[in-house]
Design a protein around this motif. Structure first.
Motif, PDB file in Angstrom:
ATOM      1  N   ARG A 354       7.432  -0.491   5.173  1.00  0.00           N
ATOM      2  CA  ARG A 354       6.729   0.717   4.830  1.00  0.00           C
ATOM      3  C   ARG A 354       7.769   2.126   4.758  1.00  0.00           C
ATOM      4  N   LYS A 355       8.786   1.957   5.489  1.00  0.00           N
ATOM      5  CA  LYS A 355       9.559   3.022   5.362  1.00  0.00           C
ATOM      6  C   LYS A 355      10.251   3.138   3.951  1.00  0.00           C
ATOM      7  N   ILE A 356      10.462   2.025   3.495  1.00  0.00           N
ATOM      8  CA  ILE A 356      10.978   2.072   1.992  1.00  0.00           C
ATOM      9  C   ILE A 356      10.035   2.418   1.031  1.00  0.00           C
ATOM     10  N   GLY A 357       8.781   2.517   1.318  1.00  0.00           N
ATOM     11  CA  GLY A 357       7.764   2.709   0.383  1.00  0.00           C
ATOM     12  C   GLY A 357       6.813   1.680   0.055  1.00  0.00           C
ATOM     13  N   ALA A 358       7.144   0.538   0.569  1.00  0.00           N
ATOM     14  CA  ALA A 358       6.175  -0.781   0.293  1.00  0.00           C
ATOM     15  C   ALA A 358       4.757  -0.548   1.106  1.00  0.00           C
ATOM     16  N   GLU A 359       3.701  -0.749   0.538  1.00  0.00           N
ATOM     17  CA  GLU A 359       2.354  -1.050   1.119  1.00  0.00           C
ATOM     18  C   GLU A 359       2.390  -2.216   1.793  1.00  0.00           C
ATOM     19  N   VAL A 360       2.143  -2.329   3.089  1.00  0.00           N
ATOM     20  CA  VAL A 360       2.107  -3.440   4.017  1.00  0.00           C
ATOM     21  C   VAL A 360       0.876  -3.737   4.721  1.00  0.00           C
ATOM     22  N   GLU A 361       0.306  -4.811   4.633  1.00  0.00           N
ATOM     23  CA  GLU A 361      -0.753  -5.370   5.486  1.00  0.00           C
ATOM     24  C   GLU A 361      -0.303  -6.272   6.544  1.00  0.00           C
ATOM     25  N   GLU A 362      -0.176  -5.698   7.777  1.00  0.00           N
ATOM     26  CA  GLU A 362       0.190  -6.616   8.995  1.00  0.00           C
ATOM     27  C   GLU A 362      -1.112  -7.290   9.537  1.00  0.00           C
ATOM     28  N   GLY A 363      -1.057  -8.783   9.397  1.00  0.00           N
ATOM     29  CA  GLY A 363      -2.233  -9.304  10.062  1.00  0.00           C
ATOM     30  C   GLY A 363      -1.493 -10.076  11.280  1.00  0.00           C
ATOM     31  N   GLU A 364      -2.544 -10.457  12.111  1.00  0.00           N
ATOM     32  CA  GLU A 364      -2.054 -11.579  13.519  1.00  0.00           C
ATOM     33  C   GLU A 364      -1.121 -12.332  13.105  1.00  0.00           C
ATOM     34  N   ASP A 365      -1.449 -13.228  12.020  1.00  0.00           N
ATOM     35  CA  ASP A 365      -0.438 -14.166  11.701  1.00  0.00           C
ATOM     36  C   ASP A 365       0.235 -14.138  10.096  1.00  0.00           C
ATOM     37  N   TYR A 366      -0.106 -13.099   9.587  1.00  0.00           N
ATOM     38  CA  TYR A 366       0.375 -12.992   8.122  1.00  0.00           C
ATOM     39  C   TYR A 366       0.878 -11.412   7.791  1.00  0.00           C
ATOM     40  N   ILE A 367       1.546 -11.606   6.543  1.00  0.00           N
ATOM     41  CA  ILE A 367       2.119 -10.172   6.242  1.00  0.00           C
ATOM     42  C   ILE A 367       1.956 -10.282   4.631  1.00  0.00           C
ATOM     43  N   LEU A 368       1.527  -8.889   4.109  1.00  0.00           N
ATOM     44  CA  LEU A 368       1.145  -8.717   2.762  1.00  0.00           C
ATOM     45  C   LEU A 368       2.132  -7.931   2.339  1.00  0.00           C
ATOM     46  N   VAL A 369       2.710  -8.095   1.274  1.00  0.00           N
ATOM     47  CA  VAL A 369       3.684  -6.815   1.022  1.00  0.00           C
ATOM     48  C   VAL A 369       3.610  -6.451  -0.304  1.00  0.00           C
ATOM     49  N   ASN A 370       3.160  -5.239  -0.727  1.00  0.00           N
ATOM     50  CA  ASN A 370       2.873  -4.649  -1.986  1.00  0.00           C
ATOM     51  C   ASN A 370       4.352  -3.930  -2.457  1.00  0.00           C
ATOM     52  N   PRO A 371       5.218  -4.436  -3.303  1.00  0.00           N
ATOM     53  CA  PRO A 371       6.249  -3.640  -3.607  1.00  0.00           C
ATOM     54  C   PRO A 371       6.032  -1.988  -4.181  1.00  0.00           C
ATOM     55  N   PRO A 372       6.828  -1.281  -3.873  1.00  0.00           N
ATOM     56  CA  PRO A 372       6.806   0.106  -4.310  1.00  0.00           C
ATOM     57  C   PRO A 372       7.373   0.105  -5.719  1.00  0.00           C
ATOM     58  N   LEU A 373       6.833   1.165  -6.377  1.00  0.00           N
ATOM     59  CA  LEU A 373       7.267   1.338  -7.715  1.00  0.00           C
ATOM     60  C   LEU A 373       9.065   1.443  -7.719  1.00  0.00           C
ATOM     61  N   THR A 374       9.417   2.576  -6.807  1.00  0.00           N
ATOM     62  CA  THR A 374      10.713   2.747  -6.673  1.00  0.00           C
ATOM     63  C   THR A 374      10.975   2.719  -5.254  1.00  0.00           C
ATOM     64  N   PRO A 375      11.969   1.965  -4.804  1.00  0.00           N
ATOM     65  CA  PRO A 375      12.068   1.893  -3.362  1.00  0.00           C
ATOM     66  C   PRO A 375      12.705   3.304  -2.824  1.00  0.00           C
TER      67      PRO A 375
END
Ligand code: S3P
Ligand code: PEP
Length: 426
Positions: A354-375
């Motif tokens: 998240r610090k580098i601008g990604a949108e992240v969903e943290e589940g109990e046993d998974y992670i979903l990473v949406n890349p930022p347009l520009t980190p």
């Protein structure tokens, strides 16, 4: 706190010979100790986790000689269990591959042993292994919190028989039990309860046990029979493969910013499950070439993937940061046990991405990473977790570069990682 600023790197190219595997080094050292005969280990890893194992073995009276660069070790096996006539207090840092297998191995002989570690080790579970060892007659007490190190073992040997072990938190519990089973008083039949996580690490264990002359009958990773009357016999020489998890950072670098990057010391003949990381990269669109003991990754536009990562939990972290450079989201699932490793890796990974601008969903046993347009540039906290530091080095391929806090934490498995990484830049 030390910080390392990585300026933007536009291209990675070249070859890197990967240091020895942590998983193989620590297994081979322990089996060589229990074996009859002298074992010459080559390409041994020189890192904190292995230093803790070696220091413990030395304290226990095991005789070995290390080469100056610590990559060769000649170790005289005991031809059986480890005994001690005085209380031995052993400090094992945060090395799971030392704590869990030694906990089991030290129940085999006679003596009193205290096993302790860093504060984080005191939060990493060991109760499932202790329960199984107790079912085989071991006397183990928790010195602080039930289910966690530090532990005190009063060893008088292990009986054999039927025993269950939980598989759902860490494969290292089953690994530890398998390694001691041949030296128990009678045949051991192990039944795995629940889903077995990190399964390919069991293949490393079985391969090493076979190399040291012991027979295990594997019933589809659900039951294991270890016949009685067996003992470990040194194979003489053991060549430690390059560490496939360590290779993941360079392969990802090649895929994102190659040129081409060739890693040597691991390849399609490897016994390490983490070589499958290259398949995950290929699924993201990287061009991968395999040899018996090398892997090459060439750069191409990556795309996001949705993948079960239970089989490669360590290298999967590298996919999470490579995902920043992919088109579309990446979802890594079935990785609950990231939470009980060097840090809570699901939480740490989400926070830092998240610090580098990604949108992240943290589940109990998974992670979903949406890349930022520009980190965005960020100072990445590493939580005393070598893999957090190494994974986030990939952000050097963003135009903003990256700063890594406490970069020396890579010493757990890869002390000169950042020098090796820099050597391929440009
Ligand atoms: O057996 C091994 O060498 C290892 C097993 C894995 O742990 P878990 O089985 O706890 O997932 C892995 O994460 C660790 O780095 C090394
Ligand atoms: C989980 C890891 O280590 P350990 O062997 O201490 O479990 C790791 O190296 O990523």
């Amino acid at each position: 706190m030390k910080q390392l600023r990585l300026d933007p790197i536009s291209r990675m190219h070249g070859e890197v010979n990967i240091p020895g595997s942590k998983s193989i080094s620590n297994r081979a050292l322990l089996l060589a100790t229990l074996a009859k005969g002298t074992t010459e280990l080559t390409n041994l890893l020189d890192s904190d986790d292995i230093r803790h194992m070696l220091a413990a073995l030395k304290q226990l009276g095991v005789q070995f000689e290390l080469s100056e660069d610590k990559s060769r070790c000649s170790l005289q096996g005991l031809g059986g269990a480890i005994n001690s006539n005085k209380l031995q207090e052993l400090f094992l840092g945060n090395a799971g591959t030392a704590m869990r297998p030694l906990c089991a191995a030290l129940t085999l002989g006679n003596g009193e042993f205290v096993l302790m570690g860093e504060p984080r080790m005191e939060e990493r579970p060991i109760g499932d292994l202790v329960d199984s060892l107790k079912a085989l007659g071991a006397d183990i007490q928790y010195l602080k919190n039930p289910g966690f190190p530090p532990l005190k073992i009063k060893a008088t040997g292990l009986s054999g028989g039927d025993v269950e072990i939980a598989g759902n938190l860490s494969s290292q519990f089953l690994t530890a039990l398998l390694m001691v089973a041949p030296l128990a008083g009678a045949a051991v039949n192990i039944k795995v309860k629940g889903e077995l996580v990190s399964k390919p690490y069991i293949d490393i264990t079985l391969a090493l046990m076979a190399q040291f002359g012991v027979k295990v009958i594997n019933h589809d990773y659900q039951r294991f029979e270890i016949p009685s009357g067996q003992s470990y016999l040194s194979p003489g020489k053991v060549l430690v493969e390059g560490d496939a998890s360590s290779a993941s950072y360079f392969l990802a670098a090649g895929a994102i910013a190659g040129g081409e990057v060739k890693v040597t010391g691991v390849g399609c003949l490897s016994i390490q499950g983490d070589v499958k990381f290259a398949d995950a990269l290929a699924a993201m669109g990287a061009e991968i070439e395999w040899g018996d003991d090398f892997i090459i990754a060439r750069g191409s536009q990556l795309k996001g993937i949705d993948m079960d990562m239970n089989h490669i939990p360590d290298a999967a972290m590298t996919i999470a940061t490579a995902a920043v450079f992919a088109k579309g989201p990446t979802r890594l699932s079935n990785i609950y046990n990231w939470r009980i490793k060097e840090t809570d890796r699901l939480s740490a990974m989400a926070t830092e991405l998240r610090k580098i601008g990604a949108e992240v969903e943290e589940g109990e046993d998974y992670i979903l990473v949406n890349p930022p347009l520009t980190p965005k540039h960020a100072a990445i906290d590493t939580y005393n977790d070598h893999r957090m530091a190494m994974c986030f080095s990939l952000l050097a391929f963003a135009e903003c570069g990256v700063t890594i806090n406490d970069p020396d934490c890579t010493s757990k498995t890869f002390p000169d990682y950042f020098q090796r990484f820099a050597a391929l830049a440009g």
